[in-house]
Enzyme design. Structure first.
Site, short mmCIF file in Angstrom:
data_model
loop_
_atom_site.label_atom_id
_atom_site.label_comp_id
_atom_site.label_asym_id
_atom_site.label_seq_id
_atom_site.Cartn_x
_atom_site.Cartn_y
_atom_site.Cartn_z
N MET A 79 0.81 -1.21 0.00
CA MET A 79 0.00 0.00 0.00
C MET A 79 0.85 1.27 0.00
O MET A 79 2.06 1.24 0.20
CB MET A 79 -0.91 0.03 1.23
N HIS A 80 0.18 2.40 -0.21
CA HIS A 80 0.66 3.76 0.05
C HIS A 80 1.75 4.26 -0.89
O HIS A 80 2.06 5.45 -0.88
CB HIS A 80 1.19 3.89 1.49
N ASP A 235 -2.67 -5.06 0.00
CA ASP A 235 -2.22 -6.37 0.46
C ASP A 235 -2.97 -6.90 1.67
O ASP A 235 -3.36 -8.08 1.69
CB ASP A 235 -0.71 -6.35 0.71
#
Length: 482
Positions: A79-80, A235
């Protein structure tokens, strides 16, 4: 056949399942993380494309029948991360990863704006996407001026597979640009961070079709031309799909590079003041909450490297049943901490070292310290009204039964070990591919067969509880001394 791709921080996993969701073939490719400066963490997005081509080649060679009968593909991804591409779809710079802490100042600036917590339902952490783009605007203005689209990591693979800019709700929820309750981009948050909505990819649910496989890719790898590409998700959300954590009261604890305690939610109940993440699930009309600590197995990796050994050899020093807390205490803040402290600057520490302290003592202290930090996450989740009695245990750290006994006792929760626990996110992605091809959500997202359950050691629980209370008192002292 259905293919799940799990884009991890260090490698790409591929898993093919049959129409019943049973795994039939796997492949894996690795890549490196670059750390050009302290607190920086980057990857070249085209390395992910190469890795995807490599796993396609492996599957085509080793499992030709299964590979050529794939009907749909879906993805999971870390992520991110900020993947910025120009008008031609080419990355302008390396992806700034989830564990990159350079944008601490920008994150704090955004978090002072009450709209961000109110609309996104979360603290703006330095690892999130929005502050990364603010950092780019300040420090790399020439590159920032050429940003056509901002993609999450797995969405760059989606773009390669489909020629479409698409993301899903669960990944977008970690950007600080999504109205997580309404499941829509927030123009208010985008404008406040200097971005435009036309720079965002199209937004769909993780179980929906993002596009059809690019014909050139299909031809190159001998695949069918009509393969559906399903959006997939972040995820942790996709791992939850893989272990069947889709309903209220279901959850998992992950002992991976970072540590995660996740609980599925049937409604949207944010509590950003606790530093708990509240994100959209990868399936419609569901959310999830999770506490995150940033250095779980990574703490053990660090210790092993410092002692010139391997994590596997180090773990062997802590074998057999637990007998009580170590005299040494470890604060696992090697990369700062998220839940509950939201502190990118805090560092780790050993407390109580003596001249007779052994490598075994240090290993036990690390396992306990990670478990205490996950207990912090559990307490934060409880403060939002989340109730858990049992969670699935996944991740590389679950290979150590000593660590599992320690964790169960410190959390006060029963841990369920899946019979086949290696494919959490890859299996979740394959299941989303099935759902995108018409399978029913509820009958597809089922819990795995449980190989073993581990219960708290009630005779030692009070000793570990006392140790946890000492652990809680150490953070402010370490913070003051930093």
């Amino acid at each position: 056949m259905y293919l799940g791709l799990d884009l991890g921080t260090s490698g790409l996993k591929a898993l093919i399942v049959d129409q019943n969701g049973a795994p039939v073939a796997t492949a894996h490719a690795q890549y490196d993380v670059s750390q050009p400066h302290p607190n920086w963490s980057e990857q070249d997005p085209d390395e992910w494309v190469k890795a995807c081509g490599a796993v396609f080649d492996q599957l085509r060679k080793n499992h030709p029948t299964e590979f050529t009968n794939i009907r749909a593909i879906s993805l999971s991804g870390h992520m991110h991360g900020a993947v910025v591409v120009d008008i031609y779809g080419k990355p302008i710079r390396p992806c700034i990863l989830w564990n990159d802490m350079r944008s601490e100042t920008e994150a704090a600036q955004l978090d002072k704006d009450p709209d961000f917590r109110a609309i996104s339902g979360n603290i703006v952490f330095p690892g999130f996407t929005a502050p990364k783009l603010m950092w780019m605007k300040k420090h790399e203005p020439d590159l920032f001026d050429h940003v056509h689209k901002v993609l999450l990591p797995k969405d760059y693979l989606l773009y390669w597979l489909t020629n479409r800019y698409v993301t899903d709700m669960s990944d977008a929820a970690g950007s600080s640009w999504l109205d997580v309750g309404k499941r829509a981009w927030s123009e208010t948050l985008l404008t406040a961070s200097g971005m435009r909505i036309d720079q965002m990819p199209d937004l769909i649910e993780g179980s929906q079709i993002a596009g059809i496989l690019n014909s050139k890719i299909a031809q190159k790898f001998g695949l069918q031309n009509d393969i559906k590409i399903i959006a997939g998700g972040a995820d942790n959300a996709v791992a939850a799909c893989g272990v069947g954590a889709a309903q209220e009261g279901q959850g998992f604890v992950s002992l991976g590079t970072s540590g995660v305690l996740l609980a599925a939610k049937n409604g949207y109940h944010p509590a950003p003041e606790t530093a708990v993440h509240t994100f959209c699930h990868a399936i419609p009309e569901r959310w999830y909450q999770m506490g995150v600590m940033l250095s779980a197995t990574n703490s053990l990796n660090w210790l092993a490297n410092s002692l010139n050994t391997t994590p596997e050899e180090l773990s062997k020093l802590c074998a057999g049943p637990i007998t009580g807390p170590s005299k040494v205490m470890f604060l696992p803040y090697l990369s700062g901490e998220r839940t509950p402290h939201n502190d990118a600057d805090i560092g780790g520490a050993f407390i109580g070292l003596k001249s007779d302290t052994t490598s075994s003592d240090l290993c036990q202290a690390v396992m306990e310290g990670v478990s205490f930090a996950l207990r912090d996450c559990l307490e934060a989740l409880k403060s939002t009204g989340t109730e858990l009695n049992e969670v699935l245990a996944i991740g590389g750290g679950t290979k150590s039964e000593f660590w599992l006994d320690t964790l169960s006792t410190i959390l006060g929760l029963r841990l369920a070990l899946p019979d086949k626990g290696d494919f959490g996110a890859a299996l979740g992605a394959a299941r989303l591919a099935m759902i995108g091809d018409g399978a029913d959500i509820e009958t597809t997202l089922v819990a795995p067969t449980i190989a073993k359950r581990i219960s708290p050691n009630t005779q030692l629980q009070s000793k570990y509880e006392a140790a946890y209370q000492r652990f809680r008192k150490l953070y402010p002292l370490i913070k003051e001394a930093s």
